[in-house]
Design a protein around this motif. Structure first.
Motif, mmCIF file in Angstrom:
data_model
loop_
_atom_site.group_PDB
_atom_site.id
_atom_site.type_symbol
_atom_site.label_atom_id
_atom_site.label_comp_id
_atom_site.label_asym_id
_atom_site.label_seq_id
_atom_site.Cartn_x
_atom_site.Cartn_y
_atom_site.Cartn_z
ATOM 1 N N SER A 188 0.798 -1.223 0.000
ATOM 2 C CA SER A 188 0.000 0.000 0.000
ATOM 3 C C SER A 188 0.833 1.276 0.000
ATOM 4 C CB SER A 188 -0.896 0.010 1.243
ATOM 5 O OG SER A 188 -0.099 0.092 2.421
ATOM 6 N N ALA A 189 2.139 1.159 -0.037
ATOM 7 C CA ALA A 189 3.004 2.329 0.108
ATOM 8 C C ALA A 189 2.774 3.350 -1.003
ATOM 9 C CB ALA A 189 4.466 1.897 0.112
ATOM 10 N N ASP A 190 2.866 4.626 -0.635
ATOM 11 C CA ASP A 190 2.826 5.697 -1.629
ATOM 12 C C ASP A 190 4.137 5.657 -2.411
ATOM 13 O OD1 ASP A 190 1.751 8.454 -2.583
ATOM 14 O OD2 ASP A 190 3.818 8.851 -1.992
ATOM 15 N N PRO A 191 4.102 5.524 -3.743
ATOM 16 C CA PRO A 191 5.332 5.366 -4.531
ATOM 17 C C PRO A 191 6.322 6.510 -4.359
ATOM 18 C CG PRO A 191 3.432 4.738 -5.836
ATOM 19 C CD PRO A 191 2.894 5.359 -4.593
ATOM 20 N N ALA A 192 5.819 7.743 -4.351
ATOM 21 C CA ALA A 192 6.722 8.890 -4.209
ATOM 22 C C ALA A 192 7.401 8.886 -2.843
ATOM 23 C CB ALA A 192 5.953 10.191 -4.420
#
Length: 418
Positions: free
Chosen positions: A237-241
């Protein structure tokens, strides 16, 4: 005079000075630290000239760029060291602080107070700033300190110690409370490690080889500062940026320090969509990626990782990368290969964050932040004596309180035990 005699003589001088340090007031300690900070800045050119001698020898020996960076002193780093001294001066003095007060048997009044360790021995490698940090923290906590830096930084450490001691000579503190062992021989370390009765505690700070040697061979009690095989787990679920920024910072901000990230674990769902873009800025910064088979298939620039890579503290622009199927696999990997130093998860799942915080056994555990923050200065300690990965006495970045012990003070009016 032999090396053994010289080191023993310095330890005796430090022991005598430690008794004087126990009587120095907080204001006197603070004024000395401020004088030391000003002296560092005034003598910046002298220190940098000495540092250039060490850098020249290190280049001749083929030190990596990361290790050269670790050794290097410049205006900014001298300013940072001086600021660290001022921050330590501004911190609350732990000595004499009473943590408990109660009435015991037959009406005796018992208080528990913090006291100095006495004489602290520091054995460390190519980090000249440790000379300043150790002196600052030991003096503020009422201790004397014996410093044994690595041969690769001998000129820099000698110059720094000289500047600090010149400032101490203009203060109420005994100059002998800071002792630098200038011998670069292995014998000096061997002697220091056996000085029971003169040295109260040893703190090794450096690579795995140094720490292992001190832990296994010292007869003086040791606080083990740990090797930093630090991980970042990028959850599905991590935010890519965010994940990219944290990974790049963790690996490349200062790769030769113990809180730099050495292994990147990536959930397979995130990896299929984002691993190539996440690793692109790492490659652009010159990072060598050593990956598992899935990583190598997704990132053509990666080279196959060996089993040894998963347990290695590279201290360089090298990053091990493994794609994992779940949070459980990530935690198992960290449990198997980690060094209990600093571990991070990047996730938007609250339950995963909580599990990571609770299940990962490390001195510092992060959610959505870089491992590079494991640092006494960043934690508000002014500086650090080291980062302990053991569980007895102290753990994590060690500031003033970690350099103290306790004493029970008992007041009576004639009581005798029946």
């Amino acid at each position: 005079m032999t090396i053994a005699e010289q080191v023993t003589q310095q330890a005796k001088a430090a022991r005598k000075a430690s008794r004087q340090m126990a009587l120095v007031s907080t204001d006197e300690k603070n004024q000395c630290l401020l004088k030391m900070a000003a002296a560092l800045e005034t003598n910046s050119s002298v220190i940098q000239a000495a540092n250039e001698q060490d850098l020249a020898m290190a280049r001749e020996k083929g030190f990596s760029q990361a290790l050269l960076d670790r050794l290097m002193i410049n205006d900014v780093r001298i300013t940072d060291m001086a600021e660290g001294l001022r921050q330590v001066a501004a911190l609350k003095d732990p000595i004499g602080e009473g943590s408990r007060l109660w009435t015991g048997a037959d009406g005796i009044q018992i208080s528990q107070v913090r006291t100095p360790m006495g004489v602290v021995g520091m054995i460390y490698e190519a980090r000249p700033n440790v000379t300043v940090d150790a002196a600052a923290l030991c003096l503020k906590s009422g201790n004397a300190v014996i410093l044994k830096g690595g041969s690769e930084a001998i000129h820099t450490n000698t110059a720094i110690a000289g500047v600090l001691k010149s400032a101490m000579a203009e203060s109420a503190l005994p100059v002998e409370a800071v002792q630098l062992i200038e011998s670069t021989s292995r014998e000096a370390v061997n002697v220091l490690m056996k000085l029971n009765g003169l040295v109260d505690v040893l703190i090794p700070r450096g690579g795995a080889g140094l720490i292992k040697t001190v832990v296994e061979q010292a007869s003086v009690p040791v606080i083990e500062t740990g090797v930093g095989n630090c991980h970042i787990f990028v959850d599905a679920s991590a935010d890519p940026a965010m994940a990219t920024a944290i990974a790049v910072n963790g690996k490349t901000h200062r790769p030769a320090v113990c809180n730099a990230t050495e292994t990147l674990l990536v959930h397979e769902r995130f990896a299929r969509e984002h691993l190539e873009s996440l690793t692109k800025p790492l490659l652009e910064k010159g990072v060598e990626l050593r990956g598992c088979p899935v990583t190598c298939s997704l990132v053509p620039a990666a080279v196959p990782a060996s089993e040894e890579d998963w347990s290695t503290e590279f201290l360089d622009l090298i990053l091990a990368v493994k794609v994992v199927a779940s949070l459980d696999e990530a935690i198992d990997h960290i449990e198997t290969y980690g060094t209990r130093h600093s571990e991070a998860i990047v996730t938007e799942e609250y339950s995963h964050a909580r599990r990571f915080l609770q299940e990962v056994d490390a001195a510092t555990v992060y959610v959505n932040a870089s491992t590079r923050y494991t640092d006494g200065f960043q934690f508000g300690f002014g500086a650090e004596i080291g980062i302990s990965t053991q569980k007895l006495h102290a753990r994590g970045p060690m500031g003033l309180e970690a350099l103290t012990s306790i004493k029970y003070m008992v007041m009576g009016n004639g009581q005798i035990r029946k």
